[in-house]
Write a protein that holds these residues in place. Structure first.
Motif, PDB file in Angstrom:
ATOM      1  N   ALA A  19       0.844  -1.201   0.000  1.00 56.41           N
ATOM      2  CA  ALA A  19       0.000   0.000   0.000  1.00 56.41           C
ATOM      3  C   ALA A  19       0.881   1.254   0.000  1.00 56.41           C
ATOM      4  O   ALA A  19       1.977   1.268   0.570  1.00 56.41           O
ATOM      5  CB  ALA A  19      -0.924  -0.009   1.211  1.00 56.41           C
ATOM      6  N   THR A  20       0.383   2.302  -0.629  1.00 57.37           N
ATOM      7  CA  THR A  20       1.081   3.581  -0.720  1.00 57.37           C
ATOM      8  C   THR A  20       0.199   4.679  -0.123  1.00 57.37           C
ATOM      9  O   THR A  20      -0.986   4.455   0.147  1.00 57.37           O
ATOM     10  CB  THR A  20       1.397   3.928  -2.182  1.00 57.37           C
ATOM     11  OG1 THR A  20       0.167   4.289  -2.848  1.00 57.37           O
ATOM     12  CG2 THR A  20       2.037   2.756  -2.909  1.00 57.37           C
ATOM     13  N   PRO A  21       0.739   5.881   0.071  1.00 55.49           N
ATOM     14  CA  PRO A  21      -0.104   6.989   0.534  1.00 55.49           C
ATOM     15  C   PRO A  21      -1.274   7.284  -0.409  1.00 55.49           C
ATOM     16  O   PRO A  21      -2.282   7.848   0.017  1.00 55.49           O
ATOM     17  CB  PRO A  21       0.880   8.168   0.605  1.00 55.49           C
ATOM     18  CG  PRO A  21       2.212   7.529   0.846  1.00 55.49           C
ATOM     19  CD  PRO A  21       2.175   6.258   0.052  1.00 55.49           C
ATOM     20  N   GLU A  22      -1.148   6.894  -1.697  1.00 51.77           N
ATOM     21  CA  GLU A  22      -2.223   7.132  -2.661  1.00 51.77           C
ATOM     22  C   GLU A  22      -3.330   6.086  -2.594  1.00 51.77           C
ATOM     23  O   GLU A  22      -4.406   6.285  -3.160  1.00 51.77           O
ATOM     24  CB  GLU A  22      -1.654   7.126  -4.092  1.00 51.77           C
ATOM     25  CG  GLU A  22      -0.679   8.226  -4.398  1.00 51.77           C
ATOM     26  CD  GLU A  22      -0.186   8.119  -5.829  1.00 51.77           C
ATOM     27  OE1 GLU A  22      -0.190   6.987  -6.378  1.00 51.77           O
ATOM     28  OE2 GLU A  22       0.192   9.134  -6.393  1.00 51.77           O
ATOM     29  N   THR A  23      -3.080   4.970  -1.929  1.00 50.01           N
ATOM     30  CA  THR A  23      -4.023   3.855  -1.965  1.00 50.01           C
ATOM     31  C   THR A  23      -5.441   4.242  -1.532  1.00 50.01           C
ATOM     32  O   THR A  23      -6.402   3.911  -2.245  1.00 50.01           O
ATOM     33  CB  THR A  23      -3.496   2.684  -1.123  1.00 50.01           C
ATOM     34  OG1 THR A  23      -2.268   2.207  -1.696  1.00 50.01           O
ATOM     35  CG2 THR A  23      -4.503   1.540  -1.082  1.00 50.01           C
ATOM     36  N   PRO A  24      -5.647   4.936  -0.401  1.00 49.49           N
ATOM     37  CA  PRO A  24      -7.032   5.256  -0.021  1.00 49.49           C
ATOM     38  C   PRO A  24      -7.768   6.083  -1.073  1.00 49.49           C
ATOM     39  O   PRO A  24      -8.943   5.820  -1.352  1.00 49.49           O
ATOM     40  CB  PRO A  24      -6.865   6.034   1.288  1.00 49.49           C
ATOM     41  CG  PRO A  24      -5.541   5.629   1.816  1.00 49.49           C
ATOM     42  CD  PRO A  24      -4.687   5.388   0.614  1.00 49.49           C
ATOM     43  N   VAL A  25      -7.096   7.053  -1.659  1.00 46.81           N
ATOM     44  CA  VAL A  25      -7.741   7.923  -2.644  1.00 46.81           C
ATOM     45  C   VAL A  25      -8.055   7.153  -3.923  1.00 46.81           C
ATOM     46  O   VAL A  25      -9.155   7.263  -4.483  1.00 46.81           O
ATOM     47  CB  VAL A  25      -6.848   9.145  -2.949  1.00 46.81           C
ATOM     48  CG1 VAL A  25      -7.443   9.976  -4.085  1.00 46.81           C
ATOM     49  CG2 VAL A  25      -6.684  10.003  -1.702  1.00 46.81           C
ATOM     50  N   ARG A  26      -7.120   6.362  -4.382  1.00 45.74           N
ATOM     51  CA  ARG A  26      -7.343   5.613  -5.620  1.00 45.74           C
ATOM     52  C   ARG A  26      -8.401   4.528  -5.423  1.00 45.74           C
ATOM     53  O   ARG A  26      -9.227   4.285  -6.300  1.00 45.74           O
ATOM     54  CB  ARG A  26      -6.020   5.030  -6.115  1.00 45.74           C
ATOM     55  CG  ARG A  26      -5.063   6.116  -6.582  1.00 45.74           C
ATOM     56  CD  ARG A  26      -3.700   5.599  -6.980  1.00 45.74           C
ATOM     57  NE  ARG A  26      -3.737   4.761  -8.167  1.00 45.74           N
ATOM     58  CZ  ARG A  26      -2.637   4.389  -8.830  1.00 45.74           C
ATOM     59  NH1 ARG A  26      -1.435   4.809  -8.432  1.00 45.74           N
ATOM     60  NH2 ARG A  26      -2.740   3.611  -9.898  1.00 45.74           N
ATOM     61  N   LEU A  27      -8.386   3.884  -4.277  1.00 44.38           N
ATOM     62  CA  LEU A  27      -9.412   2.885  -3.979  1.00 44.38           C
ATOM     63  C   LEU A  27     -10.781   3.548  -3.864  1.00 44.38           C
ATOM     64  O   LEU A  27     -11.778   3.016  -4.373  1.00 44.38           O
ATOM     65  CB  LEU A  27      -9.058   2.156  -2.682  1.00 44.38           C
ATOM     66  CG  LEU A  27     -10.067   1.138  -2.153  1.00 44.38           C
ATOM     67  CD1 LEU A  27     -10.416   0.077  -3.203  1.00 44.38           C
ATOM     68  CD2 LEU A  27      -9.551   0.478  -0.886  1.00 44.38           C
TER      69      LEU A  27
END
Length: 397
Positions: A355-363
């Motif tokens: 997981a990356t810092p972008e994961t919540p937004v992209r998900l």
């Protein structure tokens, strides 16, 4: 023997499965038809807590396509797909029907589930009578033959009529003409399938199995012998023989993949893109991850189907979809469609090591897209998981 890095093998596999391509602006029947041909087979399953699984691989690769497009290709008057036992119960391109006739022939000799094979031996006269009745009456459903003794409670609580229909379906004597809801409507195969398919020559078992291995290699890009066998659930000894023949003919190239214990085989048209970009929610029955050992080898993530696990022993949830973010599985979410409330419920959301810092937004973006595709108004995070709070925040944002 050439050695492939794990990253290269992963990119080959993703490209072969149709990931990393720009989604069409307006997906239509042609896109659905072409994608199923690329995948070779699409698994079906009756669970409908989110939506039935055969719709999901297309959404993962095409985006919010019209579900009616798949239904027209599978069960419409000018369809391109048919149902049979491919990888479990499956939708397959019509052109592959001759390649499975050997399986139908073996089924008539008893090569099917033990209980159904026994029923075929003991009640063949009854089965022949059901076939004659279908020939006389035309399309039928299981409800038309629902009378008679039933088996033990549970999955196998079938009437004799239902058992006869399933035996005939496996034997290739009847097939799904269409569906009403999710209920099969059966008819004689010669009435349900186009003449252009029925008139195709029947290959020998060896030739058919060899072609199925070719198709499996193409759809996987790079795969072990066990991976290739699993696509169409081929017999073990026959798969090994067909793979050896294709290697001998130069149609498969043996390779070593970093971290894999067994030899892999590279398809002749396999390509390794420089990168694979894009997001996708993967059905637990998606072709990319249905072989659990292969999923772990490719992505370093242990994915297990927990539908049949008691609730108190589930680690991630009931109907869990891994989230593919570019080239890694970075999260997984337990989803449910609350159609009455108009909400896509996230009953659990979990991070994966990649997981990356972008994961919540992209998900969040992909979940919002899925909700719209399903005709739901919003996404709600209602459950647990170490990603739940961040995902809820991304959805609000």
């Amino acid at each position: 023997m050439e050695t492939l890095s794990l990253r290269t093998a992963r990119r080959i596999a993703l490209a072969a499965q149709g990931f990393g391509r720009a989604r069409p602006a307006v997906p239509d029947r042609r896109h659905v038809r072409d994608l199923v041909r690329r995948l070779g087979v699409v698994q079906m399953d009756s669970v409908n807590v989110l939506t039935r699984t055969h719709y999901l691989p297309k959404f993962a690769r095409l985006g919010d396509y019209p579900r009616e497009a798949l239904e027209a290709e599978a069960w419409g008057p000018r369809r391109a797909l048919f149902e049979y036992w491919g990888h479990e119960a499956s939708l397959l391109p019509l052109e592959t029907q001759p390649l499975l006739r050997w399986r139908m022939d073996r089924a008539r000799d008893g090569a099917m589930w033990t209980g159904l094979a026994r029923f075929g031996r003991e009640r063949r006269d009854y089965i022949d009578g059901v076939l004659a009745e279908i020939a006389r009456r035309g399309p039928v459903t299981g409800g038309d033959f629902a009378t008679g003794p039933r088996g033990a409670p549970g999955w196998w609580e079938w009437s004799d009529g239902k058992r006869a229909l399933e035996w005939l379906f496996w034997a290739g004597l009847i097939t799904t003409k269409t569906r009403r809801g999710f209920e099969r409507v059966y008819d004689l195969t010669e009435r349900a399938l186009p003449a252009r398919i029925l008139d195709l020559p029947t290959p020998t078992e060896v030739d058919a199995q060899r072609e199925l291995v070719r198709l499996a290699a193409r759809t996987m890009g790079v795969a072990t012998g066990a991976d290739l066998r699993d696509v169409f659930r081929l017999p073990l000894a026959e798969t090994r023989a067909r793979v050896a023949e294709l290697v001998e003919a130069g149609e498969l190239t043996p390779v070593a993949v970093e971290g894999w214990r067994h030899t892999a085989y590279l398809a002749p048209d396999a390509r390794a893109p420089r990168k694979v970009a894009g997001d996708a929610l993967l059905s637990p029955f998606d072709n990319l991850i249905w072989t659990r050992d292969r999923t772990e080898r490719l992505f370093g993530v242990r994915v297990r189907l927990e539908i049949y696990t008691p609730a108190d022993r589930r680690l991630h949830g009931y109907y869990v979809l891994p989230f593919l973010q570019d080239e890694a599985i970075t999260a997984r979410v337990d989803l449910k469609s609350d159609r009455k409330a108009g909400a896509l419920l996230v009953q659990a959301a979990w991070r994966e090591p990649d997981a990356t810092p972008e994961t919540p937004v992209r998900l969040a973006a992909e979940l919002t897209r899925m909700a719209g595709w399903l005709g739901l108004e919003r996404v709600e995070v209602v459950g647990k998981g170490d990603l739940a709070e961040a995902l809820a925040g991304a959805l609000v944002g």
